[in-house]
Design an enzyme around this catalytic site. Structure first.
Site, PDB file in Angstrom:
ATOM      1  CG  ASP A  64      -0.074  -0.097   2.461  1.00 10.35           C
ATOM      2  OD1 ASP A  64       0.884  -0.144   2.771  1.00 10.35           O
ATOM      3  OD2 ASP A  64      -1.161  -0.480   3.419  1.00 10.35           O
ATOM      4  CG  ASN A 130      -9.004   0.277  11.733  1.00  9.80           C
ATOM      5  OD1 ASN A 130      -7.964  -0.650  11.526  1.00  9.80           O
ATOM      6  ND2 ASN A 130      -9.481   0.974  11.174  1.00  9.80           N
ATOM      7  CG  HIS A 132      -5.861  -0.969   8.853  1.00 10.84           C
ATOM      8  ND1 HIS A 132      -5.691   0.220   9.001  1.00 10.84           N
ATOM      9  CD2 HIS A 132      -4.742  -1.230   8.764  1.00 10.84           C
ATOM     10  CE1 HIS A 132      -4.356   0.807   9.277  1.00 10.84           C
ATOM     11  NE2 HIS A 132      -3.957  -0.448   9.063  1.00 10.84           N
ATOM     12  CD  GLU A 137      -8.420   2.079   7.311  1.00 11.48           C
ATOM     13  OE1 GLU A 137      -8.656   1.111   8.453  1.00 11.48           O
ATOM     14  OE2 GLU A 137      -7.649   2.908   7.206  1.00 11.48           O
TER      15      GLU A 137
HETATM   16  C1  GLP Z   1      -0.637   1.214   8.582  1.00  6.54           C
HETATM   17  C2  GLP Z   1      -0.423   0.614   7.134  1.00  6.54           C
HETATM   18  C3  GLP Z   1      -0.545  -1.033   7.273  1.00  6.54           C
HETATM   19  C4  GLP Z   1       0.131  -1.438   8.530  1.00  6.54           C
HETATM   20  C5  GLP Z   1      -0.768  -1.010   9.654  1.00  6.54           C
HETATM   21  C6  GLP Z   1       0.070  -1.150  10.948  1.00  6.54           C
HETATM   22  O1  GLP Z   1      -1.530   2.188   8.458  1.00  6.54           O
HETATM   23  N1  GLP Z   1      -1.498   0.853   6.212  1.00  6.54           N
HETATM   24  O2  GLP Z   1      -0.087  -1.534   6.034  1.00  6.54           O
HETATM   25  O3  GLP Z   1       0.752  -2.860   8.447  1.00  6.54           O
HETATM   26  O4  GLP Z   1      -0.945   0.421   9.509  1.00  6.54           O
HETATM   27  O5  GLP Z   1       1.263  -0.286  11.112  1.00  6.54           O
HETATM   28  P1  GLP Z   1       2.398  -0.547  12.429  1.00  6.54           P
HETATM   29  O6  GLP Z   1       2.875  -1.967  12.206  1.00  6.54           O
HETATM   30  O7  GLP Z   1       3.187   0.515  12.181  1.00  6.54           O
HETATM   31  O8  GLP Z   1       1.498  -0.825  13.476  1.00  6.54           O
END
Ligand code: GLP
Length: 236
Positions: A64, A130, A132, A137
């Site tokens: 993403d 949440n 995702h 989402e």
């Molecule tokens: C972000 C990204 C995801 C990521 C997730 C967790 O918003 N869009 O691809 O895996 O949230 O992030 P983190 O590993 O920093 O907790």
């Protein structure tokens, strides 16, 4: 028969996940992998940089990307994945997401075509608070493909960890749930106490679109790699 999803909990989850990925690459050098950024996978990527040859035939797809950021922003997902892994291991193929394309629909279709050329053997994902996956989402279509999407408020707030007030992205482009749920193997990486509640809801709550990660309960080959704090709410 093995249980899926299965979860592996340990202080050494980084080493174990790294070794498991190197095993996959050894068994199938032309592995097609979709990779998340966020903070959680970075220690795994850092360890992988010690084994660049493992990626010589592999194909890597960025999961993403945030929209509306300057091209030079160092915390763009593309910049992070290059800096932490891709620039060190130089995979045979590396597909990023051009969120600045004039025709974003065509860019999304081109990514779908990239996926369709051989599918995804492995998707390595993080987990939003949440539930995702990527930027899919709560409420996302489980049959959706690569698309431009609005971010949830908790995702926008959470992203401030990366941007330190420089930017406040509200949208992005993500590989869709359809292709993540169809990947041959899916790994979810989660660490820290802030993930404990959503880890338990995803693995042991009712499966449904309101918690995208819970849809992985139906995946035949899904592994969750958890540190002990992220696993505290799981019923063992
Ligand atoms: C972000 C990204 C995801 C990521 C997730 C967790 O918003 N869009 O691809 O895996 O949230 O992030 P983190 O590993 O920093 O907790």
């Amino acid at each position: 028969m093995r249980r899926s999803p299965e979860w592996r909990v340990g202080k050494n989850w980084v080493e174990q996940a790294t070794d498991a990925l190197l095993e996959r690459l050894s068994a199938r050098p032309a592995l097609r992998i979709c990779l998340a950024t966020g903070s959680t996978p970075l220690p795994v990527y850092q360890r992988l940089t010690a084994s660049p040859a493992a990626f010589a035939a592999a194909s890597v797809l960025l999961l993403d990307e945030f929209g509306g950021l300057p091209a030079t922003e160092p915390e763009r997902c593309d910049a992070v994945l290059r800096r932490e892994l891709v620039d060190h291991v130089e995979p045979a193929d590396h597909r990023t997401i051009d969120v600045d394309a004039d025709d974003l629909d065509s860019e999304c279709s081109a990514i779908d075509q990239w996926i369709d050329r051989g599918g995804l053997d492995l998707a390595i994902l993080g987990l939003g608070v949440n539930g995702h996956l990527g930027m899919n989402e709560p409420g996302s279509d489980s049959d959706g493909r690569t698309a431009s999407v609005e971010l949830a408020t908790s995702t926008i707030e959470g992203a401030q960890r990366y941007f330190a007030g420089r930017h406040r992205p509200t949208w992005g482009v993500t590989v869709g749930l359809r292709d993540l749920l169809r990947a041959g193997e899916v790994w979810v990486l989660a660490a820290g106490p802030t993930k404990a509640e959503i880890v338990a809801r995803s693995l042991q709550g009712a499966a449904g679109a309101d918690v995208p990660a819970s849809l992985l309960q139906d995946h035949p080959d899904c592994t969750w790699w958890l540190d002990p704090p992220a696993a505290t709410n799981l019923e063992m």
